[in-house]
Design an enzyme around this catalytic site. Structure first.
Site, PDB file in Angstrom:
ATOM      1  N   HIS A  68      -6.726  36.230  34.901  1.00 42.32           N
ATOM      2  CA  HIS A  68      -6.997  37.059  36.048  1.00 42.32           C
ATOM      3  C   HIS A  68      -7.430  38.394  35.558  1.00 42.32           C
ATOM      4  CE1 HIS A  68      -3.083  38.726  36.157  1.00 42.32           C
ATOM      5  NE2 HIS A  68      -2.534  37.442  35.834  1.00 42.32           N
ATOM      6  N   ASP A  91      -7.085  41.447  37.351  1.00 45.13           N
ATOM      7  CA  ASP A  91      -6.424  42.288  37.787  1.00 45.13           C
ATOM      8  C   ASP A  91      -5.059  42.464  37.021  1.00 45.13           C
ATOM      9  OD1 ASP A  91      -5.687  39.893  39.082  1.00 45.13           O
ATOM     10  OD2 ASP A  91      -4.513  40.815  40.504  1.00 45.13           O
ATOM     11  N   ASP A 121      -0.586  41.445  30.864  1.00 42.39           N
ATOM     12  CA  ASP A 121      -0.652  40.348  31.937  1.00 42.39           C
ATOM     13  C   ASP A 121      -1.996  40.725  32.870  1.00 42.39           C
ATOM     14  OD1 ASP A 121      -0.456  38.656  34.087  1.00 42.39           O
ATOM     15  OD2 ASP A 121       1.494  39.110  34.518  1.00 42.39           O
ATOM     16  N   GLU A 160      -5.175  38.229  41.509  1.00 40.12           N
ATOM     17  CA  GLU A 160      -3.940  37.291  41.182  1.00 40.12           C
ATOM     18  C   GLU A 160      -2.699  37.686  41.736  1.00 40.12           C
ATOM     19  OE1 GLU A 160      -1.087  34.743  38.868  1.00 40.12           O
ATOM     20  OE2 GLU A 160      -1.364  36.760  38.962  1.00 40.12           O
ATOM     21  N   ASP A 188      -2.397  32.860  30.917  1.00 36.04           N
ATOM     22  CA  ASP A 188      -1.513  33.665  31.342  1.00 36.04           C
ATOM     23  C   ASP A 188      -0.229  33.233  31.468  1.00 36.04           C
ATOM     24  OD1 ASP A 188      -0.538  35.828  32.912  1.00 36.04           O
ATOM     25  OD2 ASP A 188      -1.097  35.148  34.982  1.00 36.04           O
TER      26      ASP A 188
END
Ligand code: ZN
Length: 336
Positions: free
Chosen positions: A75, A77, A114, A144, A168
């Site tokens: 992801h 973001d 992350d 996400e 992730d």
């Protein structure tokens, strides 16, 4: 971090580039544009869907066209968190990073590893012409961290790959094969009350000390759920001597296993009798619980604020049955 100091250089170079692009959840236009530009520079085809997920297609190298396609997902973001003394605008400022020993850290903000490190790994693979591979689709999902809007907005058949690697994770050097789903259930039980016999003693039972934990991450550890346990204790007393339930509360967060619960009830038994009755039941429950829950304990005391009413008989039975029947924990493990 201006120049990558770690290996592989391509990955850390991309991570460094990502950290210069502010990308808190809901402010993802710039990172999307960067990804589209980078794919264009690499001469790769891109598609963006209505949920703002981006797909970058890297065709198979010659001779590998028949190999099952792999989807690499991350992801775009990140979670914007900082210490109170740090002046930082996550919508405008780049993440300031520095190297501490063999670690890359951020200056009093979240680092964005992350899931920036996953995006960087994907870009490094897309940019590497020395690899031999089957069809690769990079799936860069939007929004996400708050609500998983990108993943939820994915349309069926948008992807061709057979295998999906989600990059992730939170544990290094571990590969998780499988998935977990979640369902929120909002149940409303109409409640009716009846007057409570004022001559009956009232008690408050508090159950604490269970480990609790994340309802997704820790669910495989069979941790006890305080709400279900207290309902079981209520049933145990009720079996000996009917109780009149005044109040039952437990849990704190939607995605946390309930670590504490409390109930107020009236019962003709004495405090000592109830305690003596509950102790073996509670020991049995603890024996069933995970090792994490062994400091669980309950206290029973006379209620400081006796109530004049309690749940109607039917309502109390319904509530306790509902809690008892509600599933908690792992229903079934995959044997695959
Ligand atoms: Zn993540």
């Amino acid at each position: 971090m201006n120049a990558p100091v770690f290996e592989p250089k391509a990955l850390w170079g991309y991570f460094s580039a990502l950290n210069r692009i502010p990308r808190p959840t809901h402010h993802e236009e710039a990172i999307r544009q960067y990804l589209l530009d980078e794919a264009k520079r690499l001469k790769l085809v891109t598609v963006e869907d209505e949920a703002h997920n981006i797909k970058i297609i890297k065709p198979a190298t010659s001779g590998y066209e028949h190999v099952a396609g792999v989807i690499l997902q991350s992801h775009v973001d990140m979670v914007p968190q900082k210490t109170s003394d740090k002046v930082h605008d996550f919508t405008k400022d780049p993440i300031e990073t520095h190297v501490e020993g063999e670690w890359l850290t951020a200056d009093r903000t979240t680092l964005g590893a992350d899931n920036g490190i996953g995006v960087a790994a994907i870009l490094a693979i897309l940019a590497d012409d020395s690899l031999q591979h089957g069809p690769i689709e990079a799936l860069l999902t939007a929004t996400e961290e708050v609500g998983m809007h990108g993943a939820k907005g994915l349309q069926p058949n948008w992807l061709d790959g057979k295998y999906l690697l989600n990059l992730d994770t939170e544990v290094e050097a571990e590969l998780c094969i499988g998935c977990a789903g979640g369902v929120d259930i909002l149940a409303n039980l109409p409640v009716s009350y009846r007057p409570l016999d004022p001559s009956l003693p009232q008690y408050t039972l508090d159950l604490t000390g269970l480990a609790g934990g994340h309802s997704g991450k820790c669910i495989n550890e069979q941790r006890g759920n305080a709400i279900k346990i207290i309902a079981r204790l209520a049933a145990a007393i009720n079996q000996r001597q009917p109780i009149q339930l005044v109040r039952l509360v437990g849990g704190s967060l939607r995605n946390a296993i309930a670590s504490q619960a409390s109930m107020q009830f009236a019962c003709a038994l004495s405090l000592d009798d109830i305690k003596a009755l509950l102790l073996p039941v509670f020991e049995q429950i603890k024996a069933e619980c995970s090792t994490h829950d062994q400091s669980a304990h309950f206290t029973l005391a006379a209620s400081e604020t006796p109530s004049e009413q309690c749940l109607s008989e039917a309502c109390q039975a319904q509530l306790l049955q509902l809690v008892t029947a509600s599933p908690h924990g792992v229903m079934r493990m995959s044997l695959a």
